[in-house]
Scaffold this motif. Sequence first.
Motif, PDB file in Angstrom:
ATOM      1  N   LEU A 165       0.803  -1.218   0.000  1.00 40.13           N
ATOM      2  CA  LEU A 165       0.000   0.000   0.000  1.00 40.13           C
ATOM      3  C   LEU A 165       0.839   1.272   0.000  1.00 40.13           C
ATOM      4  N   TRP A 166       2.148   1.159   0.215  1.00 39.38           N
ATOM      5  CA  TRP A 166       3.005   2.330   0.092  1.00 39.38           C
ATOM      6  C   TRP A 166       3.166   2.717  -1.377  1.00 39.38           C
ATOM      7  N   ASN A 167       2.954   1.775  -2.274  1.00 37.08           N
ATOM      8  CA  ASN A 167       3.188   2.006  -3.700  1.00 37.08           C
ATOM      9  C   ASN A 167       1.929   2.014  -4.543  1.00 37.08           C
ATOM     10  N   ALA A 168       0.790   1.678  -3.938  1.00 37.05           N
ATOM     11  CA  ALA A 168      -0.465   1.621  -4.691  1.00 37.05           C
ATOM     12  C   ALA A 168      -1.616   2.021  -3.774  1.00 37.05           C
ATOM     13  N   PRO A 169      -2.677   2.626  -4.330  1.00 40.00           N
ATOM     14  CA  PRO A 169      -3.796   3.071  -3.488  1.00 40.00           C
ATOM     15  C   PRO A 169      -4.639   1.932  -2.944  1.00 40.00           C
ATOM     16  N   GLU A 170      -4.490   0.736  -3.492  1.00 39.25           N
ATOM     17  CA  GLU A 170      -5.229  -0.406  -2.956  1.00 39.25           C
ATOM     18  C   GLU A 170      -4.451  -1.695  -3.166  1.00 39.25           C
ATOM     19  N   ALA A 171      -4.797  -2.681  -2.367  1.00 37.39           N
ATOM     20  CA  ALA A 171      -4.174  -4.003  -2.471  1.00 37.39           C
ATOM     21  C   ALA A 171      -5.220  -5.026  -2.083  1.00 37.39           C
ATOM     22  N   GLY A 172      -5.081  -6.238  -2.604  1.00 38.21           N
ATOM     23  CA  GLY A 172      -6.078  -7.256  -2.295  1.00 38.21           C
ATOM     24  C   GLY A 172      -5.495  -8.651  -2.252  1.00 38.21           C
ATOM     25  N   ILE A 173      -6.218  -9.535  -1.594  1.00 37.20           N
ATOM     26  CA  ILE A 173      -5.904 -10.961  -1.563  1.00 37.20           C
ATOM     27  C   ILE A 173      -7.153 -11.697  -2.008  1.00 37.20           C
ATOM     28  N   ALA A 174      -7.045 -12.418  -3.125  1.00 38.43           N
ATOM     29  CA  ALA A 174      -8.198 -13.138  -3.661  1.00 38.43           C
ATOM     30  C   ALA A 174      -8.457 -14.433  -2.901  1.00 38.43           C
ATOM     31  N   ASP A 175      -7.384 -15.126  -2.522  1.00 36.90           N
ATOM     32  CA  ASP A 175      -7.525 -16.374  -1.775  1.00 36.90           C
ATOM     33  C   ASP A 175      -6.311 -16.507  -0.869  1.00 36.90           C
TER      34      ASP A 175
ATOM     35  N   GLY B 111      -0.984 -13.723   2.399  1.00 37.01           N
ATOM     36  CA  GLY B 111      -2.238 -13.877   3.124  1.00 37.01           C
ATOM     37  C   GLY B 111      -2.319 -15.146   3.947  1.00 37.01           C
ATOM     38  N   ALA B 112      -1.194 -15.838   4.106  1.00 39.33           N
ATOM     39  CA  ALA B 112      -1.224 -17.117   4.823  1.00 39.33           C
ATOM     40  C   ALA B 112      -1.754 -16.977   6.238  1.00 39.33           C
TER      41      ALA B 112
ATOM     42  N   GLY C 111      -5.164 -18.545   8.470  1.00 38.07           N
ATOM     43  CA  GLY C 111      -5.194 -19.084   9.822  1.00 38.07           C
ATOM     44  C   GLY C 111      -6.314 -18.522  10.661  1.00 38.07           C
ATOM     45  N   LEU C 112      -6.832 -17.369  10.262  1.00 38.15           N
ATOM     46  CA  LEU C 112      -7.959 -16.758  10.956  1.00 38.15           C
ATOM     47  C   LEU C 112      -9.296 -17.137  10.313  1.00 38.15           C
ATOM     48  N   GLY C 113      -9.233 -17.868   9.212  1.00 36.83           N
ATOM     49  CA  GLY C 113     -10.452 -18.232   8.506  1.00 36.83           C
ATOM     50  C   GLY C 113     -10.930 -17.164   7.548  1.00 36.83           C
ATOM     51  N   LEU C 114     -10.073 -16.194   7.267  1.00 37.68           N
ATOM     52  CA  LEU C 114     -10.407 -15.123   6.322  1.00 37.68           C
ATOM     53  C   LEU C 114      -9.748 -15.430   4.989  1.00 37.68           C
ATOM     54  N   ARG C 115     -10.536 -15.524   3.933  1.00 34.70           N
ATOM     55  CA  ARG C 115      -9.996 -15.940   2.639  1.00 34.70           C
ATOM     56  C   ARG C 115      -9.752 -14.762   1.696  1.00 34.70           C
ATOM     57  N   SER C 116     -10.570 -13.711   1.801  1.00 36.82           N
ATOM     58  CA  SER C 116     -10.433 -12.565   0.895  1.00 36.82           C
ATOM     59  C   SER C 116     -10.204 -11.292   1.685  1.00 36.82           C
TER      60      SER C 116
ATOM     61  N   TYR D 232     -12.969  -7.731   4.659  1.00 37.17           N
ATOM     62  CA  TYR D 232     -12.597  -9.144   4.660  1.00 37.17           C
ATOM     63  C   TYR D 232     -13.839 -10.001   4.414  1.00 37.17           C
ATOM     64  N   ALA D 233     -13.593 -11.215   3.941  1.00 33.69           N
ATOM     65  CA  ALA D 233     -14.675 -12.188   3.760  1.00 33.69           C
ATOM     66  C   ALA D 233     -14.148 -13.586   4.036  1.00 33.69           C
ATOM     67  N   ARG D 234     -15.056 -14.490   4.392  1.00 34.22           N
ATOM     68  CA  ARG D 234     -14.666 -15.867   4.697  1.00 34.22           C
ATOM     69  C   ARG D 234     -14.563 -16.743   3.469  1.00 34.22           C
ATOM     70  N   LYS D 235     -15.016 -16.262   2.323  1.00 29.83           N
ATOM     71  CA  LYS D 235     -14.907 -17.060   1.107  1.00 29.83           C
ATOM     72  C   LYS D 235     -13.900 -16.427   0.151  1.00 29.83           C
ATOM     73  N   PRO D 236     -13.246 -17.236  -0.703  1.00 34.05           N
ATOM     74  CA  PRO D 236     -12.270 -16.679  -1.633  1.00 34.05           C
ATOM     75  C   PRO D 236     -12.947 -15.904  -2.765  1.00 34.05           C
ATOM     76  N   HIS D 237     -12.185 -15.013  -3.394  1.00 35.73           N
ATOM     77  CA  HIS D 237     -12.659 -14.234  -4.549  1.00 35.73           C
ATOM     78  C   HIS D 237     -13.984 -13.521  -4.235  1.00 35.73           C
ATOM     79  N   ALA D 238     -14.068 -12.971  -3.036  1.00 34.51           N
ATOM     80  CA  ALA D 238     -15.321 -12.340  -2.609  1.00 34.51           C
ATOM     81  C   ALA D 238     -15.483 -10.936  -3.183  1.00 34.51           C
ATOM     82  N   PHE D 239     -14.379 -10.326  -3.593  1.00 31.54           N
ATOM     83  CA  PHE D 239     -14.438  -8.928  -3.998  1.00 31.54           C
ATOM     84  C   PHE D 239     -14.106  -8.775  -5.486  1.00 31.54           C
ATOM     85  N   ASP D 240     -14.920  -7.990  -6.171  1.00 32.13           N
ATOM     86  CA  ASP D 240     -14.718  -7.777  -7.599  1.00 32.13           C
ATOM     87  C   ASP D 240     -14.635  -6.289  -7.892  1.00 32.13           C
TER      88      ASP D 240
END
Length: 255
Positions: free
Chosen positions: A112-122, A129-130, A134-139, A158-166
């Motif tokens: 986030l220092w180099n981009a206005p947003e960042a994400g983890i799909a899974d 995002g490992a 461990g917390l049960g958060l996938r996205s 955050y979301a509990r399922k993968p690829h939750a955000f589009d």
Amino acid sequence: MPKRFVVTASRFSELPRFPDGFDLAEALTGAARRLHGTSTPHSTLDTAVRLAVELLPGAEYAGICAVERENGRRPLAWSDEIVRLAEEPADTRPGTATGTGTGAAEPYWDRLWNAPEAGIADSTLDEAGAALAGLGLRSALSQRLRADRRRLTVLTVYARKPHAFDDSTRRVGRLLTAHVGIALESATVREQLTEAMRTRDLIGQATGILMERMGMDASAAFDRLVRASQRENTKLRDLARRIVDAHGTPDGGGR
């Protein structure tokens, strides 16, 4: 091994979602009113995480944290305890034998220092995002609220399922963060002005006490207060409070 958490539904996840055809502009207008109705930066941040869960498609949890180059990361507001754990600095979180904790890996936040947003799909497939896995958060999706060379303020959902955000989540998120940023700046300025007025009143009371006790005019009393502050290496406000408290005069809040 990281401590495993059983993730339950957010305390905000049961809020109704938008029905088909719901007017996003109307929803954001309502969000802006709620944000600008807050009285302090803290209440603005708390309202913002609630709105993020309500408004951003796919969001189950939300948090806002400060990311600083010198002092690491600090959670500021969170919808649920699981978010606070995810956003705590690695060296302060319990949960592993090495003390590195259970929150998201530091490289994720560094993006986030180099981009206005960042994400983890899974999180199970992304090394950064490992720990979220461990917390049960996938996205996860993070967007900056404020940014300068030394500090970022970041809203993350955050979301509990993968690829939750589009793309729709990103778009609504950008609109919401713009409103939050403006409201946060406004609340900060109001708080600073309020504190300045309280300080002015307190110093005025202390000056009046010195005038009465020592038979001097306002200018001389204020100069004496300033010199005492410098001599004792004490903030003028704190010295004034000591004088007012010793005199038994309320400082505006009543006693």
